[in-house]
Write a protein that holds these residues in place. Structure first.
Motif, PDB file in Angstrom:
ATOM      1  N   MET A  72      -9.778 -30.570 -10.744  1.00  0.00           N
ATOM      2  CA  MET A  72      -8.427 -30.457 -11.676  1.00  0.00           C
ATOM      3  C   MET A  72      -9.125 -28.872 -12.421  1.00  0.00           C
ATOM      4  O   MET A  72      -8.277 -27.862 -12.585  1.00  0.00           O
ATOM      5  CB  MET A  72      -8.737 -31.268 -12.654  1.00  0.00           C
ATOM      6  CG  MET A  72      -8.007 -32.129 -12.437  1.00  0.00           C
ATOM      7  SD  MET A  72      -5.913 -32.823 -12.167  1.00  0.00           S
ATOM      8  CE  MET A  72      -5.727 -31.907 -13.277  1.00  0.00           C
ATOM      9  N   ASN A  73     -10.245 -28.483 -11.796  1.00  0.00           N
ATOM     10  CA  ASN A  73     -10.306 -27.300 -12.513  1.00  0.00           C
ATOM     11  C   ASN A  73     -11.742 -25.754 -12.077  1.00  0.00           C
ATOM     12  O   ASN A  73     -12.238 -26.780 -10.513  1.00  0.00           O
ATOM     13  CB  ASN A  73     -11.107 -26.838 -13.843  1.00  0.00           C
ATOM     14  CG  ASN A  73     -12.551 -27.669 -14.014  1.00  0.00           C
ATOM     15  OD1 ASN A  73     -13.374 -28.231 -13.018  1.00  0.00           O
ATOM     16  ND2 ASN A  73     -12.602 -28.298 -15.565  1.00  0.00           N
ATOM     17  N   GLU A  74     -11.663 -24.779 -11.950  1.00  0.00           N
ATOM     18  CA  GLU A  74     -12.947 -24.208 -11.101  1.00  0.00           C
ATOM     19  C   GLU A  74     -14.437 -24.404 -10.713  1.00  0.00           C
ATOM     20  O   GLU A  74     -14.672 -24.497 -10.158  1.00  0.00           O
ATOM     21  CB  GLU A  74     -12.805 -22.738 -11.695  1.00  0.00           C
ATOM     22  CG  GLU A  74     -14.261 -22.027 -11.196  1.00  0.00           C
ATOM     23  CD  GLU A  74     -12.781 -21.435  -9.841  1.00  0.00           C
ATOM     24  OE1 GLU A  74     -13.372 -21.272  -8.194  1.00  0.00           O
ATOM     25  OE2 GLU A  74     -11.830 -21.546  -9.804  1.00  0.00           O
ATOM     26  N   GLN A  75     -14.994 -25.234 -12.182  1.00  0.00           N
ATOM     27  CA  GLN A  75     -16.458 -25.585 -11.930  1.00  0.00           C
ATOM     28  C   GLN A  75     -16.480 -26.855 -11.589  1.00  0.00           C
ATOM     29  O   GLN A  75     -17.593 -26.647 -11.038  1.00  0.00           O
ATOM     30  CB  GLN A  75     -16.499 -25.593 -13.958  1.00  0.00           C
ATOM     31  CG  GLN A  75     -16.250 -24.744 -14.957  1.00  0.00           C
ATOM     32  CD  GLN A  75     -14.979 -24.057 -15.818  1.00  0.00           C
ATOM     33  OE1 GLN A  75     -13.949 -25.503 -15.133  1.00  0.00           O
ATOM     34  NE2 GLN A  75     -14.982 -22.968 -16.292  1.00  0.00           N
ATOM     35  N   SER A  76     -15.335 -27.497 -11.587  1.00  0.00           N
ATOM     36  CA  SER A  76     -15.782 -28.429 -10.855  1.00  0.00           C
ATOM     37  C   SER A  76     -15.671 -28.488  -9.445  1.00  0.00           C
ATOM     38  O   SER A  76     -16.228 -29.103  -8.343  1.00  0.00           O
ATOM     39  CB  SER A  76     -14.649 -29.991 -11.386  1.00  0.00           C
ATOM     40  OG  SER A  76     -13.164 -29.756 -11.246  1.00  0.00           O
ATOM     41  N   HIS A  77     -14.408 -27.562  -9.263  1.00  0.00           N
ATOM     42  CA  HIS A  77     -14.718 -26.928  -7.615  1.00  0.00           C
ATOM     43  C   HIS A  77     -16.060 -25.969  -7.152  1.00  0.00           C
ATOM     44  O   HIS A  77     -16.066 -26.737  -5.741  1.00  0.00           O
ATOM     45  CB  HIS A  77     -13.592 -26.080  -7.070  1.00  0.00           C
ATOM     46  CG  HIS A  77     -13.688 -25.501  -6.011  1.00  0.00           C
ATOM     47  ND1 HIS A  77     -13.920 -24.448  -6.227  1.00  0.00           N
ATOM     48  CD2 HIS A  77     -12.916 -25.533  -4.978  1.00  0.00           C
ATOM     49  CE1 HIS A  77     -14.530 -23.628  -4.755  1.00  0.00           C
ATOM     50  NE2 HIS A  77     -13.533 -25.247  -4.017  1.00  0.00           N
ATOM     51  N   LYS A  78     -16.480 -26.026  -7.592  1.00  0.00           N
ATOM     52  CA  LYS A  78     -17.767 -25.107  -7.889  1.00  0.00           C
ATOM     53  C   LYS A  78     -18.537 -25.869  -7.407  1.00  0.00           C
ATOM     54  O   LYS A  78     -19.955 -26.230  -6.415  1.00  0.00           O
ATOM     55  CB  LYS A  78     -18.347 -24.150  -8.560  1.00  0.00           C
ATOM     56  CG  LYS A  78     -17.412 -22.650  -8.283  1.00  0.00           C
ATOM     57  CD  LYS A  78     -17.747 -21.757  -9.366  1.00  0.00           C
ATOM     58  CE  LYS A  78     -16.226 -19.864  -9.197  1.00  0.00           C
ATOM     59  NZ  LYS A  78     -17.102 -19.256  -9.729  1.00  0.00           N
ATOM     60  N   LYS A  79     -19.148 -27.038  -8.665  1.00  0.00           N
ATOM     61  CA  LYS A  79     -19.818 -27.721  -8.465  1.00  0.00           C
ATOM     62  C   LYS A  79     -20.478 -29.243  -6.917  1.00  0.00           C
ATOM     63  O   LYS A  79     -20.787 -29.605  -6.525  1.00  0.00           O
ATOM     64  CB  LYS A  79     -19.696 -28.877  -9.974  1.00  0.00           C
ATOM     65  CG  LYS A  79     -20.714 -29.605 -10.277  1.00  0.00           C
ATOM     66  CD  LYS A  79     -21.229 -30.050 -11.604  1.00  0.00           C
ATOM     67  CE  LYS A  79     -22.364 -30.971 -12.225  1.00  0.00           C
ATOM     68  NZ  LYS A  79     -22.718 -31.790 -13.342  1.00  0.00           N
TER      69      LYS A  79
END
Length: 173
Positions: A72-79
């Motif tokens: 749903m967002n960039e931070q979770s994508h990267k994590k």
């Protein structure tokens, strides 16, 4: 058939709700589990949900690596991207994750735009599930809508209509 899905975002984006709805929607044809994980924050903190769907027994709700990823967002994508198997399907909210090209394994969904069009920002997660369901065929449209009706039975008809609208927009991408 066994399918694993990691749904991620931040608190308040409906990550846990999406996982529960997806797991419940397969109940007529398969088994589904949902294991949420989130910090003490209700809004803004990291949130993820592991969903396992199988036509057999589900021994563990936590796979080593996931077949599919909904971010749903960039931070979770990267994590969490490293927890996804090579070649797995990726469904990203293109309003919050940028710079990734769409291809046969990556679906970009303007989920925030769809939610705004639906009239409720809380429907972005349902738009994401619509695109995921269309790409995987993991559950029928009818079963998913049935599950939405159960989930929102205590809410107004308008809330249900907004969610069905967002689902169908995601489904038709």
């Amino acid at each position: 058939m066994k399918n694993t899905v990691l749904i991620s975002g931040s608190g308040g984006q409906g990550v846990v709700s999406a996982g529960i709805i997806l797991a419940e929607s397969v109940a007529e044809s398969a088994s589904g589990t949902c294991l949420p994980e989130y910090g003490p924050e209700q809004r803004g903190g990291a949130a993820k949900c592991s969903v396992v769907i199988s036509d057999g027994e589900i021994i563990s709700p936590l796979p080593g690596k996931y077949m599919n990823f909904i971010a749903m967002n960039e931070q979770s994508h990267k994590k969490y991207i490293k927890q996804i198997k090579d070649g797995g399907l990726r469904v990203f909210n293109s309003n919050r994750i940028t710079g990734i090209p769409a291809d046969d394994k990556t679906i970009l969904v303007p989920a925030d735009d769809i939610a705004a069009e639906a009239g409720n920002p809380k429907t972005a997660n349902i738009a994401m599930l619509g695109a995921f369901i269309k790409a995987t065929g993991i559950v029928s449209e009818d079963n998913f809508v049935k599950t939405l009706k159960k989930k929102f039975a205590g809410k107004s008809a308008e809330i249900l209509d907004m969610n069905i609208f967002a689902f169908k927009k995601g489904l038709n991408l």
